[in-house]
Design an enzyme around this catalytic site. Structure first.
Site, PDB file in Angstrom:
ATOM      1  N   GLU A  47       0.851  -1.189   0.000  1.00 57.67           N
ATOM      2  CA  GLU A  47       0.000   0.000   0.000  1.00 57.67           C
ATOM      3  C   GLU A  47       0.891   1.244   0.000  1.00 57.67           C
ATOM      4  O   GLU A  47       1.981   1.245   0.584  1.00 57.67           O
ATOM      5  CB  GLU A  47      -0.903  -0.017   1.236  1.00 57.67           C
ATOM      6  CG  GLU A  47      -1.938   1.090   1.278  1.00 57.67           C
ATOM      7  CD  GLU A  47      -2.872   0.981   2.475  1.00 57.67           C
ATOM      8  OE1 GLU A  47      -4.021   1.409   2.350  1.00 57.67           O
ATOM      9  OE2 GLU A  47      -2.438   0.466   3.529  1.00 57.67           O
ATOM     10  N   LYS A 120     -10.321   0.444  -2.591  1.00 59.01           N
ATOM     11  CA  LYS A 120     -10.375  -0.058  -1.213  1.00 59.01           C
ATOM     12  C   LYS A 120     -11.736   0.225  -0.572  1.00 59.01           C
ATOM     13  O   LYS A 120     -12.197   1.365  -0.535  1.00 59.01           O
ATOM     14  CB  LYS A 120      -9.260   0.610  -0.404  1.00 59.01           C
ATOM     15  CG  LYS A 120      -9.109   0.150   1.032  1.00 59.01           C
ATOM     16  CD  LYS A 120      -7.929   0.872   1.673  1.00 59.01           C
ATOM     17  CE  LYS A 120      -7.714   0.483   3.117  1.00 59.01           C
ATOM     18  NZ  LYS A 120      -6.579   1.236   3.717  1.00 59.01           N
ATOM     19  N   CYS A 166      -5.045  -3.741   2.799  1.00 61.04           N
ATOM     20  CA  CYS A 166      -4.782  -3.401   4.194  1.00 61.04           C
ATOM     21  C   CYS A 166      -5.954  -3.642   5.155  1.00 61.04           C
ATOM     22  O   CYS A 166      -6.193  -4.765   5.564  1.00 61.04           O
ATOM     23  CB  CYS A 166      -4.291  -1.956   4.276  1.00 61.04           C
ATOM     24  SG  CYS A 166      -3.368  -1.583   5.791  1.00 61.04           S
TER      25      CYS A 166
END
Length: 289
Positions: A47, A120, A166
């Site tokens: 990321e 995301k 993440c």
């Protein structure tokens, strides 16, 4: 080469990205070349691979940074997953309102074409006992709304890659949905804080592998990141690749790097994974919606 049981060679990269984008790109290029030399057919970057912090400025360069990483994939002749880059616009091209951004993960094919874009979905919100203290990613970013499965063709074998980023690792329903959509491996480019990573990173990689019966590729940021305002952020690192049965196949067992990057290599044996799923058919037994 017989590809009927081809074992996909995967590399998870650990970086210590700072705010000099050109330096980070040089590290990314070197890591991809190095991994390709070790036999990698898919390289997963962490990321915020091009910059930690300065999200708006980096988002202004989204198109050219994406093109640069696509060119690295083309030069190396392998798949590259650009962990995440901030972007001002949604997948349909509309600008994100209120000055916010999307956190975008992209898969590039060996010919440099973009195979998939994932925005995301779960945005990091937490209070952590570190120097930064409070994290609220939603103040800067708009969450994505679509799960993404990307076809990853190597020779005459096609793998199905489910894409996460993440904080998505904390939500088992996402990993399970990706598996139900056909995923065989899941990407998890990350920048965990040192404290949350120390407590949960390895556990989450292993848990999501068990939930989905997929290989989990945990690329990571690690070490201290200096921001232009003089503040710092510390990330956990410990890049790792976990098999469908939760065993850790390979890992880099430190936050700090002894050079610009670390490479964690593993192979996905598609037949062995499928046999493991058949022996423990949890998705056939699932009863709750």
């Amino acid at each position: 080469m017989n590809l009927s049981n081809h074992q996909l060679n995967v590399a998870a990269i650990q970086m210590n990205s700072q705010q000099n984008v050109e330096d980070n790109l040089a590290d990314i290029k070197a890591a991809i070349i190095d991994a390709q030399g070790q036999g990698a057919e898919l390289v997963v970057l962490p990321e915020n691979c091009c910059s930690m912090g300065q999200q708006s400025a980096t988002a202004e360069r989204f198109d050219d940074l994406s093109a640069t990483i696509a060119d690295y994939a083309r030069t190396a002749g392998i798949h590259v997953l650009a962990g995440s880059l901030p972007c001002h616009y949604r997948p349909d091209g509309t600008v994100v309102p209120d000055g916010r951004l999307r956190q975008v993960s992209q898969l590039f094919a060996p010919d440099g074409t973009r195979v998939a874009r994932y925005d995301k979905i779960h945005l990091f919100t937490a209070t952590v006992a570190d120097k930064h203290g409070s994290y609220n990613e939603a103040a800067t970013f708009e969450p994505g709304t679509q799960t993404v499965i990307a076809p990853l063709a190597v020779g005459n074998t096609v793998y199905q890659l489910g894409m996460m980023v993440c904080f998505d690792l904390r939500f088992p329903a996402l990993a399970q949905r990706l598996r139900q959509a056909g995923a065989e491996l899941l990407s998890a480019p990350s920048a965990f804080t040192y404290l949350t990573g120390q407590a949960h990173w390895s556990l989450l990689l292993r848990a999501r592998a068990l939930d989905s019966q997929c290989m989990i590729i945990g690329a990571a940021q690690g070490g201290d990141h200096l921001y232009k305002d003089g503040s710092t952020r510390q990330t956990w690192g410990h890049a790792a690749i976990t098999a469908f049965d939760s065993s850790v196949i390979a890992s880099y067992d430190d936050s700090e790097l002894d050079k610009q990057y670390a490479i964690v290599m593993a192979s996905l044996d598609k037949q062995a994974q499928e046999q493991g799923r058949q022996k423990l058919p949890i998705f056939d037994c699932h009863r709750l919606a």
